[in-house]
Design a protein around this motif. Structure first.
Motif, PDB file in Angstrom:
ATOM      1  N   LEU A 263       0.832  -1.197   0.000  1.00  0.00           N
ATOM      2  CA  LEU A 263       0.000   0.000   0.000  1.00  0.00           C
ATOM      3  C   LEU A 263       0.871   1.253   0.000  1.00  0.00           C
ATOM      4  CD1 LEU A 263      -2.834   1.243   0.085  1.00  0.00           C
ATOM      5  CD2 LEU A 263      -2.789   0.964   2.578  1.00  0.00           C
ATOM      6  N   ASP A 264       1.962   1.236   0.749  1.00  0.00           N
ATOM      7  CA  ASP A 264       2.891   2.375   0.765  1.00  0.00           C
ATOM      8  C   ASP A 264       3.516   2.608  -0.609  1.00  0.00           C
ATOM      9  OD1 ASP A 264       2.432   2.988   3.428  1.00  0.00           O
ATOM     10  OD2 ASP A 264       4.214   1.909   4.150  1.00  0.00           O
TER      11      ASP A 264
ATOM     12  N   VAL B  97      -7.864  -4.874   2.000  1.00  0.00           N
ATOM     13  CA  VAL B  97      -7.672  -3.570   2.653  1.00  0.00           C
ATOM     14  C   VAL B  97      -8.320  -2.462   1.826  1.00  0.00           C
ATOM     15  CG1 VAL B  97      -5.932  -1.810   3.220  1.00  0.00           C
ATOM     16  CG2 VAL B  97      -5.620  -4.166   3.973  1.00  0.00           C
ATOM     17  N   LEU B  98      -8.062  -2.469   0.525  1.00  0.00           N
ATOM     18  CA  LEU B  98      -8.630  -1.430  -0.336  1.00  0.00           C
ATOM     19  C   LEU B  98     -10.147  -1.507  -0.363  1.00  0.00           C
ATOM     20  CD1 LEU B  98      -6.164  -1.470  -3.353  1.00  0.00           C
ATOM     21  CD2 LEU B  98      -6.283   0.205  -1.502  1.00  0.00           C
TER      22      LEU B  98
ATOM     23  N   LEU C  89     -14.865 -10.634  -3.553  1.00  0.00           N
ATOM     24  CA  LEU C  89     -13.553 -11.129  -3.151  1.00  0.00           C
ATOM     25  C   LEU C  89     -13.675 -12.292  -2.186  1.00  0.00           C
ATOM     26  CD1 LEU C  89     -11.391  -7.916  -2.689  1.00  0.00           C
ATOM     27  CD2 LEU C  89     -11.182  -9.661  -4.453  1.00  0.00           C
ATOM     28  N   ALA C  90     -14.615 -12.222  -1.284  1.00  0.00           N
ATOM     29  CA  ALA C  90     -14.812 -13.313  -0.324  1.00  0.00           C
ATOM     30  C   ALA C  90     -15.234 -14.590  -1.036  1.00  0.00           C
ATOM     31  CB  ALA C  90     -15.849 -12.910   0.712  1.00  0.00           C
ATOM     32  N   THR C  91     -16.009 -14.452  -2.098  1.00  0.00           N
ATOM     33  CA  THR C  91     -16.510 -15.598  -2.846  1.00  0.00           C
ATOM     34  C   THR C  91     -15.420 -16.240  -3.691  1.00  0.00           C
ATOM     35  OG1 THR C  91     -18.689 -14.600  -2.950  1.00  0.00           O
ATOM     36  CG2 THR C  91     -18.244 -16.340  -4.533  1.00  0.00           C
TER      37      THR C  91
ATOM     38  N   GLY D 224     -10.356   0.866   2.679  1.00  0.00           N
ATOM     39  CA  GLY D 224     -11.720   1.093   2.215  1.00  0.00           C
ATOM     40  C   GLY D 224     -11.883   2.283   1.293  1.00  0.00           C
ATOM     41  N   ALA D 225     -10.786   2.869   0.817  1.00  0.00           N
ATOM     42  CA  ALA D 225     -10.876   4.085   0.005  1.00  0.00           C
ATOM     43  C   ALA D 225     -11.150   3.812  -1.470  1.00  0.00           C
ATOM     44  CB  ALA D 225      -9.586   4.903   0.140  1.00  0.00           C
TER      45      ALA D 225
END
Length: 164
Positions: free
Chosen positions: A90-91, A118-119, A127-129, A152-153
């Protein structure tokens, strides 16, 4: 300004090599990466910047993906993405120049899966599926400066996983 983030997990690799860094793609992996490239081309995704782990399997995934997508982009191979956790990855994205509107990251699990979560901040059941198998691609849109990208952005707008 709407930005596009493409997260790609390397395609299917051989189980063993002299080192983990040297593991190469299998024939199936090359086919998976090419299929992902065709899918990205069909949806009209064209990154301006490619950040790719310097591991052999990630380099080979990039080569097959980019060729199938018709991208002539020269990637940046980065050891950071080989060893990164989701916060480090992410950084890397947060450090992008704001002139860049679309980026593709080719890396490894669990980093790519965690970064996608995270995003997305768990906002999408997609994504979970599907999980994040080899050659998976998650496409996100994000509005704002890269430096402000956080949990979450971004909005998950599409997911590709190889058949089977």
């Amino acid at each position: 300004m709407s930005r596009e983030i493409l997260l790609v997990r390397h395609a299917k690799a051989e189980g063993y090599a002299n080192t983990d860094h040297e593991r190469a793609l299998t024939e199936r992996g090359v086919a998976e990466a090419a299929e992902a490239g065709r899918w990205l081309a069909q949806r009209g995704s064209v990154p301006e910047l490619a950040l790719v782990s310097d591991a052999i399997r990630a380099r080979q995934t990039w080569a097959a993906l980019a060729e199938a997508a018709g991208w002539a982009l020269t990637p940046t191979f980065d050891n950071t993405l080989y060893e990164a956790d989701s916060e480090t990855a992410l950084d890397v994205v947060r450090g992008l120049d704001d002139d860049v509107s679309a980026v593709v990251l080719v890396g490894h699990n669990p980093t790519m899966a965690y970064l996608a979560q995270v995003l997305d901040a768990g906002g999408s059941p997609q994504l979970a599926t599907t999980g994040f198998p080899t050659a998976a691609v998650a496409v996100f849109e994000y509005d704002g400066p890269w430096a402000d990208l956080g949990e979450g952005a971004a909005r998950l707008v599409d997911v590709h996983t190889p058949p089977g």
